[in-house]
Design an enzyme around this catalytic site. Structure first.
Site, PDB file in Angstrom:
ATOM      1  N   GLU A  46       0.829  -1.213   0.000  1.00 41.69           N
ATOM      2  CA  GLU A  46       0.000   0.000   0.000  1.00 41.69           C
ATOM      3  C   GLU A  46       0.863   1.263   0.000  1.00 41.69           C
ATOM      4  O   GLU A  46       1.833   1.366   0.737  1.00 41.69           O
ATOM      5  CB  GLU A  46      -0.905  -0.009   1.238  1.00 41.69           C
ATOM      6  CG  GLU A  46      -1.844   1.177   1.349  1.00 41.69           C
ATOM      7  CD  GLU A  46      -2.609   1.204   2.663  1.00 41.69           C
ATOM      8  OE1 GLU A  46      -3.653   1.867   2.719  1.00 41.69           O
ATOM      9  OE2 GLU A  46      -2.160   0.555   3.633  1.00 41.69           O
ATOM     10  N   LYS A 119     -10.373   2.753  -1.526  1.00 38.21           N
ATOM     11  CA  LYS A 119     -10.492   2.099  -0.213  1.00 38.21           C
ATOM     12  C   LYS A 119     -11.812   2.466   0.466  1.00 38.21           C
ATOM     13  O   LYS A 119     -12.142   3.637   0.632  1.00 38.21           O
ATOM     14  CB  LYS A 119      -9.302   2.518   0.648  1.00 38.21           C
ATOM     15  CG  LYS A 119      -9.170   1.799   1.975  1.00 38.21           C
ATOM     16  CD  LYS A 119      -7.835   2.212   2.600  1.00 38.21           C
ATOM     17  CE  LYS A 119      -7.574   1.538   3.927  1.00 38.21           C
ATOM     18  NZ  LYS A 119      -6.228   1.917   4.450  1.00 38.21           N
ATOM     19  N   CYS A 156      -5.712  -2.629   2.702  1.00 39.74           N
ATOM     20  CA  CYS A 156      -5.367  -2.576   4.123  1.00 39.74           C
ATOM     21  C   CYS A 156      -6.579  -2.782   5.041  1.00 39.74           C
ATOM     22  O   CYS A 156      -7.025  -3.906   5.212  1.00 39.74           O
ATOM     23  CB  CYS A 156      -4.635  -1.274   4.434  1.00 39.74           C
ATOM     24  SG  CYS A 156      -3.644  -1.367   5.953  1.00 39.74           S
TER      25      CYS A 156
END
Length: 287
Positions: A46, A119, A156
């Site tokens: 990431e 995200k 993540c």
């Protein structure tokens, strides 16, 4: 597109500095090495463009964000993907108008961008103050038909949510990829989330009969020490490859997608689903 039977995948693990050019060079070198080992889909970690800046709330870090078309990390990975004929999910700090996102560009083996995922779950806590920087993603969960199979990508904090993995599976994912930046908890040095982090994703692997590929960073950055431990599982949750906490390098595995599809069907998780009972999962008032 012909259905892919087997695919080789890699996760990359390294440390980073504030030097964007140097970081891109390091990741590019690892991509070339992974491709040399036969990898067809290669996952960097990431926000590999620089240090994990989300530890603190500082206005100047917004200047690092770039649009999809202007971001050097993305364009560099496009050139590599085209020359090496590999797929690269490339994480980057995205600016779109007045909005900022933690995003990934899905780059196919001809260098084209199949699309982006932003995200969905944005953490907010000591050492991980991402809500200051990132707007919650507006793309929804997505999958992409790449040259080497259909992939889903979560970023993540997404990896802790079973809904993210299941949604991508229902859309037809063959493989789940998770670029991440996770390490120590600055507010409590006695907390080590490495094992729970891996177990959460192994759970996605088992309950969806799908391989999981996770790429983390290493090194000390400010108050954070990132614990690496990037890994690849098979569709039963067995670790096929794993790097150490401080080890720079590549993990690679070859997966038989045809066999995995048959095993997934015979295991019955998707046959025995009861969506009519799951309405509470979409009820925002439920506690």
């Amino acid at each position: 597109m012909e259905e892919i039977k087997k695919v080789s995948v890699s996760a990359l693990q390294t440390s980073f500095t504030a030097d964007l050019k140097r970081n891109i060079e390091k990741v590019s070198d690892l991509v070339r090495k992974a491709a040399g080992k036969g990898a067809q889909i290669i996952l960097p970690s990431e926000l590999f463009e620089g240090l994990y800046f989300c530890q603190n709330e500082r206005d100047e870090f917004f200047a690092q964000a770039k649009s999809l078309k202007e971001h050097p990390a993305v364009s560099s990975m496009q050139e590599l993907a085209k020359s090496l004929k590999v797929v690269i999910p490339a994480s980057f700090f995205e600016k779109e108008g007045p909005h900022y996102y933690n995003s990934v560009a899905i780059i196919d083996a001809d260098g084209s961008i199949l699309g982006t995922y932003r995200k969905s779950h944005i953490p907010d806590g000591p050492g991980y103050e991402e809500k200051f920087y990132f707007r919650p993603g507006n793309t929804g969960f997505k999958v992409w038909k790449t040259r080497y199979g259909t992939i889903g990508v979560g970023i993540c904090w997404d990896q802790w949510f079973p809904e993210c993995a299941r949604a991508m599976m229902l859309m037809g994912a063959d493989l789940l990829f998770y670029p991440t930046a996770i390490g120590s908890e600055p507010q409590d040095p006695t907390v080590d989330t490495k094992d729970p982090w891996q177990r959460a994703m192994i759970g996605h692997s088992v309950s969806n009969s799908v391989p999981v590929i996770a790429a983390n960073r290493i090194g000390k950055e400010g108050e954070q020490t990132f614990y690496g431990s990037s890994f690849i599982t098979d569709h039963r949750g067995e670790k096929l490859a794993e790097l150490g906490r401080n080890e720079e390098g590549i993990v690679t595995a070859t997966l038989d997608l045809e066999k995995i599809r048959l095993d997934r069907a015979s295991f019955g998780f998707f046959r025995d689903r009861r969506p009519e009972l799951y309405k509470i999962l979409s009820d925002s008032s439920a506690e």
